[in-house]
Enzyme design. Structure first.
Site, mmCIF file in Angstrom:
data_model
loop_
_atom_site.group_PDB
_atom_site.id
_atom_site.type_symbol
_atom_site.label_atom_id
_atom_site.label_comp_id
_atom_site.label_asym_id
_atom_site.label_seq_id
_atom_site.Cartn_x
_atom_site.Cartn_y
_atom_site.Cartn_z
ATOM 1 N N GLU A 85 -1.877 -15.889 17.384
ATOM 2 C CA GLU A 85 -1.459 -15.832 15.983
ATOM 3 C C GLU A 85 -2.397 -14.987 15.115
ATOM 4 O O GLU A 85 -2.068 -14.671 13.966
ATOM 5 C CB GLU A 85 -1.390 -17.254 15.401
ATOM 6 C CG GLU A 85 -0.241 -18.096 15.939
ATOM 7 C CD GLU A 85 1.129 -17.564 15.534
ATOM 8 O OE1 GLU A 85 1.204 -16.815 14.537
ATOM 9 O OE2 GLU A 85 2.115 -17.870 16.219
ATOM 10 N N GLU A 116 -7.633 -26.138 37.356
ATOM 11 C CA GLU A 116 -8.739 -26.493 36.467
ATOM 12 C C GLU A 116 -9.989 -26.931 37.216
ATOM 13 O O GLU A 116 -11.064 -27.014 36.634
ATOM 14 C CB GLU A 116 -8.313 -27.620 35.521
ATOM 15 C CG GLU A 116 -8.126 -28.966 36.187
ATOM 16 C CD GLU A 116 -7.796 -30.065 35.180
ATOM 17 O OE1 GLU A 116 -8.411 -31.137 35.290
ATOM 18 O OE2 GLU A 116 -6.942 -29.838 34.303
#
Length: 301
Positions: A85, A116
Site C-alpha cells: 500500500e 516457517e
C-alpha cells in the site's frame, strides 16, 4: 529454540471462552468484540518502542535505505499488505518498503505452514535482496519463536542493518535478535492459539503506524492529507482534486485543470495553486525544499 508452546501467552486458553461452542452467535461476537478492545491498549503500552523503531526507519529511508518486513503465515501476509500500500498511498518507490514471506509470494494465498520452520531460509531470502547496513528489517511473529524471521534478523545483524522484532509474548525469543524489540501482549486468543485474531490485529496496527509515521517524517503528508498519493485511477484522481481544493481556494474545475497541468502530481499542483507558479517552477521549489511541501509553499522565493 524451545519446542514447548505451553508457556506462551498466545497459546493459553482464554477463560472467557472456555464454553464458546455453547454460546449463541450474539454472545460469541460480543466476547470477540470485548477482547478486541484490549488490542489498542496493548499497543499503547509499547508506544515508546514503536517510536524508537519509527525514528530509525525514517532516518534510514531518508538516506536511501529500505524497510523490509519478514514473516510467515499471517505475519508475512500482513507485511505484504502494508508494503504493497505504500506506493499508491505515498508514491513511494516499490523498493522502499518490501515484504519477504516464508514460502514466497504464492504462500500469500495458499498456506505453506512448514516453510516457517527453516531458519536458514529466512537468512537466505533476506540475503537475496542484497541487504546493506543502510536497511531496516522487521521480523514479525506472534509467538516470538518462528525460525524464519529469526533467521532473517540474524543475517540482518551480520550485515549491520537495523533490526526490529514484532511479537505478542513477553521475553520473546526473537527479541534477543533485535535492536528494537516490540512485544504487544494482547493476552490469550478467543480461539486458543489462533493468532490471526488479536495478535494479527495488533501487528497490523503497529505496521500501519510504523509505515505511515515514517512517510509523514519523509514529508509525504501535508497537514493530514496524502499529498503524494498516486492518482492512478478515477477514485484517486478525485481524491487528489479534493486535496487541492482543501489546500487552496481552487474550485473543482480549477483543481481538475491544475492537476492535469501538473501531470497528476499533487504536490506540484498545490505549489502551483498556492504560489501562482508554473509546473516547472513548482518542481524547482519542491526540489529546493527537499520534497517538503510545507517548506516549498511557505518559504520565500
Amino acid at each position: 529454540m524451545t519446542d514447548s508452546l505451553t508457556c506462551l501467552t498466545t497459546e493459553k486458553r482464554n477463560e472467557r471462552t472456555n464454553h464458546m461452542d455453547q454460546m449463541s452467535t450474539s454472545e460469541i461476537l460480543s466476547v470477540m468484540n470485548e477482547e478486541d478492545h484490549k488490542v489498542a491498549e496493548a499497543v499503547k503500552q509499547v508506544l515508546p518502542a514503536i517510536t524508537t523503531a519509527v525514528d530509525h526507519i525514517a532516518s534510514a529511508l531518508k538516506k536511501g535505505g529500505r524497510l523490509f518486513y519478514v514473516g510467515a503465515g499471517t505475519s508475512g501476509r500482513l507485511g505484504i499488505l502494508d508494503a504493497s500500500e505504500c506506493p499508491p498511498t505515498f508514491m513511494a518507490d516499490p523498493e522502499m518498503v518490501q515484504a519477504v514471506m516464508a514460502g514466497g509470494g504464492q504462500a500469500f494465498t495458499k498456506a505453506k505452514e512448514n516453510s516457517e520452520d527453516d531458519v536458514l531460509q529466512g537468512g537466505r531470502d533476506i540475503q537475496a535482496n542484497k541487504l546493506t547496513n543502510q536497511d531496516v528489517v522487521v521480523g514479525i511473529t506472534a509467538s516470538g519463536r518462528t525460525p524464519y524471521p529469526i533467521g532473517a534478523l540474524e543475517h540482518a545483524s551480520k550485515v549491520g542493518a537495523y533490526t526490529i522484532s514484532l511479537s505478542c509474548n513477553r521475553s520473546s525469543e526473537i527479541s534477543d535478535y533485535a535492536e528494537c524489540p516490540i512485544e504487544v501482549v494482547v493476552g490469550p486468543e478467543v480461539l486458543t492459539g489462533s493468532t490471526r485474531l488479536k495478535s494479527a490485529t495488533a501487528h497490523k496496527m503497529v505496521l500501519n503506524m510504523m509505515s505511515t509515521t515514517a512517510m509523514i517524517k519523509l514529508g509525504k503528508v501535508y497537514e493530514n492529507l496524502m499529498v503524494d498519493v498516486h492518482a492512478s485511477n478515477h477514485k484517486l484522481r478525485e481524491r487528489a482534486k479534493s486535496i487541492l481544493m482543501e489546500c487552496s481556494t481552487a474550485s473543482y474545475e480549477e483543481a481538475e485543470q491544475t492537476l492535469k497541468d501538473a501531470k497528476l502530481e499533487v504536490k506540484p499542483a498545490i505549489v502551483m495553486l498556492k504560489r501562482s507558479v508554473s509546473y516547472e517552477k513548482a518542481k524547482q521549489l519542491l526540489q529546493g525544499a527537499g520534497g517538503n511541501l510545507r517548506k516549498a509553499v511557505e518559504e520565500s522565493s
